[in-house]
Design a protein around this motif. Sequence first.
Motif, PDB file in Angstrom:
ATOM      1  N   TYR A  19      34.915  39.984  37.687  1.00 46.36           N
ATOM      2  CA  TYR A  19      36.222  40.527  37.383  1.00 46.36           C
ATOM      3  C   TYR A  19      36.157  42.198  37.633  1.00 46.36           C
ATOM      4  CZ  TYR A  19      37.738  36.407  34.785  1.00 46.36           C
ATOM      5  OH  TYR A  19      37.963  35.067  34.445  1.00 46.36           O
ATOM      6  N   GLY A  20      37.440  42.459  37.886  1.00 47.80           N
ATOM      7  CA  GLY A  20      37.686  43.858  38.567  1.00 47.80           C
ATOM      8  C   GLY A  20      38.926  44.513  37.898  1.00 47.80           C
ATOM      9  N   ALA A  21      38.759  45.887  37.512  1.00 44.24           N
ATOM     10  CA  ALA A  21      39.828  46.425  37.016  1.00 44.24           C
ATOM     11  C   ALA A  21      39.897  47.930  37.390  1.00 44.24           C
ATOM     12  CB  ALA A  21      39.737  46.427  35.436  1.00 44.24           C
ATOM     13  N   GLN A  52      40.539  38.434  39.030  1.00 39.15           N
ATOM     14  CA  GLN A  52      39.190  37.752  39.246  1.00 39.15           C
ATOM     15  C   GLN A  52      38.830  37.977  40.585  1.00 39.15           C
ATOM     16  OE1 GLN A  52      39.376  33.588  37.912  1.00 39.15           O
ATOM     17  NE2 GLN A  52      37.418  33.175  38.709  1.00 39.15           N
ATOM     18  N   THR A  53      37.627  38.222  40.902  1.00 38.40           N
ATOM     19  CA  THR A  53      37.173  38.919  42.120  1.00 38.40           C
ATOM     20  C   THR A  53      35.990  37.898  42.684  1.00 38.40           C
ATOM     21  OG1 THR A  53      35.748  40.370  41.174  1.00 38.40           O
ATOM     22  CG2 THR A  53      37.823  41.190  41.526  1.00 38.40           C
ATOM     23  N   GLN A  54      35.792  38.045  44.162  1.00 36.14           N
ATOM     24  CA  GLN A  54      34.693  37.643  44.755  1.00 36.14           C
ATOM     25  C   GLN A  54      34.048  38.458  45.580  1.00 36.14           C
ATOM     26  OE1 GLN A  54      37.124  34.167  46.537  1.00 36.14           O
ATOM     27  NE2 GLN A  54      34.928  33.330  46.365  1.00 36.14           N
ATOM     28  N   CYS A  55      32.566  38.781  45.789  1.00 35.46           N
ATOM     29  CA  CYS A  55      32.270  39.772  46.808  1.00 35.46           C
ATOM     30  C   CYS A  55      30.969  39.140  47.497  1.00 35.46           C
ATOM     31  CB  CYS A  55      31.633  40.958  45.859  1.00 35.46           C
ATOM     32  SG  CYS A  55      31.089  42.379  47.018  1.00 35.46           S
ATOM     33  N   LYS A  74      40.324  40.047  45.904  1.00 32.27           N
ATOM     34  CA  LYS A  74      40.914  39.911  44.633  1.00 32.27           C
ATOM     35  C   LYS A  74      41.800  38.566  44.688  1.00 32.27           C
ATOM     36  CE  LYS A  74      41.209  44.885  43.747  1.00 32.27           C
ATOM     37  NZ  LYS A  74      42.381  45.978  43.781  1.00 32.27           N
ATOM     38  N   LEU A  75      41.908  37.810  43.667  1.00 33.86           N
ATOM     39  CA  LEU A  75      42.512  36.663  43.551  1.00 33.86           C
ATOM     40  C   LEU A  75      43.695  36.891  42.722  1.00 33.86           C
ATOM     41  CD1 LEU A  75      39.106  34.404  43.143  1.00 33.86           C
ATOM     42  CD2 LEU A  75      40.371  34.426  45.106  1.00 33.86           C
ATOM     43  N   LEU A  76      44.798  36.105  42.959  1.00 32.31           N
ATOM     44  CA  LEU A  76      45.975  36.315  42.029  1.00 32.31           C
ATOM     45  C   LEU A  76      45.534  35.721  40.816  1.00 32.31           C
ATOM     46  CD1 LEU A  76      48.697  35.080  44.840  1.00 32.31           C
ATOM     47  CD2 LEU A  76      48.406  37.354  43.599  1.00 32.31           C
ATOM     48  N   PRO A  77      46.158  36.329  39.734  1.00 35.12           N
ATOM     49  CA  PRO A  77      45.995  35.734  38.384  1.00 35.12           C
ATOM     50  C   PRO A  77      46.525  34.338  38.192  1.00 35.12           C
ATOM     51  CG  PRO A  77      46.864  38.190  38.302  1.00 35.12           C
ATOM     52  CD  PRO A  77      47.003  37.650  39.604  1.00 35.12           C
ATOM     53  N   ALA A  83      42.297  28.365  38.340  1.00 37.93           N
ATOM     54  CA  ALA A  83      41.487  29.132  39.149  1.00 37.93           C
ATOM     55  C   ALA A  83      40.741  28.663  40.176  1.00 37.93           C
ATOM     56  CB  ALA A  83      40.502  30.077  38.256  1.00 37.93           C
ATOM     57  N   ASP A  84      40.494  27.307  40.253  1.00 39.11           N
ATOM     58  CA  ASP A  84      39.751  26.476  41.217  1.00 39.11           C
ATOM     59  C   ASP A  84      40.440  26.670  42.401  1.00 39.11           C
ATOM     60  OD1 ASP A  84      37.425  26.223  39.603  1.00 39.11           O
ATOM     61  OD2 ASP A  84      38.402  24.479  38.765  1.00 39.11           O
ATOM     62  N   ALA A  85      41.847  26.899  42.481  1.00 43.27           N
ATOM     63  CA  ALA A  85      42.647  26.732  43.646  1.00 43.27           C
ATOM     64  C   ALA A  85      43.246  28.203  43.763  1.00 43.27           C
ATOM     65  CB  ALA A  85      43.815  25.912  43.433  1.00 43.27           C
TER      66      ALA A  85
END
Length: 281
Positions: A19-21, A52-55, A74-77, A83-85
Amino acid sequence: TNEGWGDFSVKVSGEWDGYGADFTADGKPIHLPESVVPEAFREWDVKVFDWQTQCPTLAQSSANSPSLMYKTIKLLPTVGCEADAATRYSTLERNVTEGHDLPFAYHSNGSYVALWPSTVTNNLIELEHCLMKPGDKESRVRLIQAIDVQQSELKLLRVTVFIEQWYGPFRNGDQLGGCAIRDSAFAASEPLKLSQVSDVWQALSCAAPFDASHRMIQHLSKETVYQLKRNKGDFVLLPKQLWCWTTKAENGDTCFEVGWLVDEGKAITSKCAFSGSAELK
């Protein structure tokens, strides 16, 4: 040669999800843009601060021509376990190669610190600190300080925090942990208390110099022990036991420190010193 790069590349590479903020210079969390918040949250007046983030990160281990590529996604909330999609909101790719002309310092444990030009405006620089949790090679934090540079005056504008865990080898962000994410949203949680990090600390430090005579990719080495007193300066107290500390020295240098209190009385920090002419030292 780039000492320690092989170890660094193994520890930094992989799928880092979490997660990021964003936080103001006072440590207040910043809402996500209303346009990305699901209707259900808006109806219930639920404030959303966390992405929710990926790196996905890949470092090539050749010491002669080191390279590092990573993407902050960054993924749309979403509501519930959709969240899997998840849909990507934004992707920012960073690259470090042998001819890199911006300061980048790395530690063989997978930590690093990097200076980037802002993607927003010319007067901003971004100082990125990646701190690996001691004793846990699958847990790390990244703090990115947005710094305004005006006539050699350096001022912290905001801080972006990513709390990340390792979910496996590099797959270029193809598979998302989704509901398997081990962390949870953190931006609105309790911040660190100043009393936990102020006063006198004994520190073991590794340093890397940046000036005209040094290469831009540097190994953090040359361990020294010293005492440190955190009492003056500007503190930004953040959730997840994190902080930022900005100080100005009598010689005109400005220091930007970030830290992670990993246990009571035990912390890992990263600090960059800028000269009076806003050059990284």
